[in-house]
Write a protein that holds these residues in place. Sequence first.
Motif, short mmCIF file in Angstrom:
data_model
loop_
_atom_site.label_atom_id
_atom_site.label_comp_id
_atom_site.label_asym_id
_atom_site.label_seq_id
_atom_site.Cartn_x
_atom_site.Cartn_y
_atom_site.Cartn_z
N VAL A 145 -35.77 37.35 -43.75
CA VAL A 145 -36.13 37.92 -42.45
C VAL A 145 -36.81 36.88 -41.56
CG1 VAL A 145 -36.29 40.26 -43.35
CG2 VAL A 145 -38.34 38.83 -43.31
N ALA A 146 -37.57 35.96 -42.17
CA ALA A 146 -38.29 34.95 -41.39
C ALA A 146 -37.36 33.89 -40.83
CB ALA A 146 -39.37 34.29 -42.24
N ASN A 147 -36.35 33.51 -41.59
CA ASN A 147 -35.45 32.44 -41.17
C ASN A 147 -34.11 32.95 -40.65
OD1 ASN A 147 -36.78 29.70 -42.21
ND2 ASN A 147 -37.17 31.29 -43.73
N GLY A 148 -33.96 34.26 -40.59
CA GLY A 148 -32.78 34.87 -40.02
C GLY A 148 -33.07 35.46 -38.65
N PRO A 149 -33.29 36.78 -38.57
CA PRO A 149 -33.50 37.43 -37.27
C PRO A 149 -34.72 36.94 -36.49
CG PRO A 149 -33.92 38.95 -39.10
CD PRO A 149 -33.25 37.75 -39.68
N LEU A 150 -35.81 36.58 -37.20
CA LEU A 150 -37.00 36.13 -36.47
C LEU A 150 -36.76 34.79 -35.78
CD1 LEU A 150 -38.65 38.46 -37.69
CD2 LEU A 150 -40.50 36.83 -38.08
N LEU A 151 -36.14 33.84 -36.48
CA LEU A 151 -35.87 32.54 -35.86
C LEU A 151 -34.86 32.67 -34.73
CD1 LEU A 151 -35.70 29.61 -38.44
CD2 LEU A 151 -37.28 29.95 -36.54
N LEU A 176 -43.84 30.97 -36.90
CA LEU A 176 -44.78 30.70 -37.99
C LEU A 176 -44.30 31.22 -39.35
CD1 LEU A 176 -48.46 31.02 -36.71
CD2 LEU A 176 -47.30 29.01 -37.60
N PRO A 177 -43.72 32.42 -39.42
CA PRO A 177 -43.21 32.85 -40.73
C PRO A 177 -42.15 31.91 -41.29
CG PRO A 177 -43.43 34.73 -39.28
CD PRO A 177 -43.64 33.52 -38.43
N ALA A 178 -41.28 31.39 -40.42
CA ALA A 178 -40.23 30.46 -40.87
C ALA A 178 -40.85 29.16 -41.38
CB ALA A 178 -39.24 30.18 -39.74
N LEU A 179 -41.83 28.64 -40.66
CA LEU A 179 -42.46 27.39 -41.08
C LEU A 179 -43.26 27.57 -42.37
CD1 LEU A 179 -43.68 26.06 -37.60
CD2 LEU A 179 -41.65 25.37 -38.89
N PHE A 204 -31.94 23.00 -38.57
CA PHE A 204 -32.01 24.23 -37.76
C PHE A 204 -33.40 24.42 -37.16
CE2 PHE A 204 -32.31 28.90 -37.21
CZ PHE A 204 -31.33 29.02 -36.25
N LEU A 205 -34.44 24.16 -37.94
CA LEU A 205 -35.79 24.26 -37.39
C LEU A 205 -35.99 23.27 -36.25
CD1 LEU A 205 -37.94 24.68 -40.64
CD2 LEU A 205 -37.58 26.38 -38.84
N SER A 206 -35.38 22.09 -36.35
CA SER A 206 -35.46 21.10 -35.27
C SER A 206 -34.74 21.61 -34.02
CB SER A 206 -34.85 19.77 -35.72
OG SER A 206 -35.54 19.24 -36.83
#
Length: 291
Positions: free
Chosen positions: A93-99, A125-128, A251-253
């Motif tokens: 959820v952190a790296n899918g819909p939230l990002l 922040l959840p993804a990081l 992807f984060l970049s």
Amino acid sequence: MREQQNCMEKLVFVTSLTCLMVVGYGIVGFPCILPYFYTGAAPFLVGLRIWLYWGVKWQLFLVDFCYFANLLLYIYLWACPGTEEVFCVVFAVANGPLLFAIITYRNTLAFHSLDRMTSVFIHILPALTTFAIRWYPSTSMPWYTSFASIDLGADDRLPWEWIVAVPFGFYVLHTIMYFTVVYICVKPDEQYWDTYRYMTGSSGGIISKVLNVFGPKYKPVVFVTLSWLYTLMTMLIGVLWFKYFYAHCVFLSIIGLVLIWNGASFYLDVFSEKGLDAEPYRFCVKPSEAK
């Protein structure tokens, strides 16, 4: 009043940049600080948002999926950090819909704006934090117990049920409960905004035309169906971030570049013309006085 407002927004600007530097330092040099930083920042920012949004009748935004996703991460960090299955759900959820929400809702690095920076931090922040836990085992060292360590094994088998099926089911359940409670039981006045009304508020936009393809009667059904498909797609793509370190980094970049571009566009295209009037409210305006 003007001096007080400017002073508060300067404080928000300085705090935002300081937090950005702390997070950046945590990612590249000291990842173990990210869970602690998230633990302190998340309730503080959400608490401020509750206070501000309640006054401008935006409180329905506060029951969006992103807040439940942040709550899930909080529970994982402090209740079951060693449970692999829960971490997989949180990562999804952190790296899918939230990002992807950063792109969808055009989140912006507007450092003076408490509202805009809160949206950025809630979504990224959840993804990081999960990035640090997934890829840096040293993150566990200063924590009260070890975090879950995911080993895909020699056959490289992914836990699909926990990385896609369960988190998607969590999203579907949230959507059903939300529409049942808000639009069937509560039925709020039109002055109370939420994500559904925000996304469908434009009469001539592409989203509005798509949602009305079967007529206004079926607009909620089309909206929910598309949101489910969108969320499932982001979670399936997120499997790449879970499996490959460099894909996750890239992807984060990209998300970081999107935030920077949106911030540049805001300051040069909007703020340069409207100034502080571009904000939905000023930080130090009491909610009861907000328009």
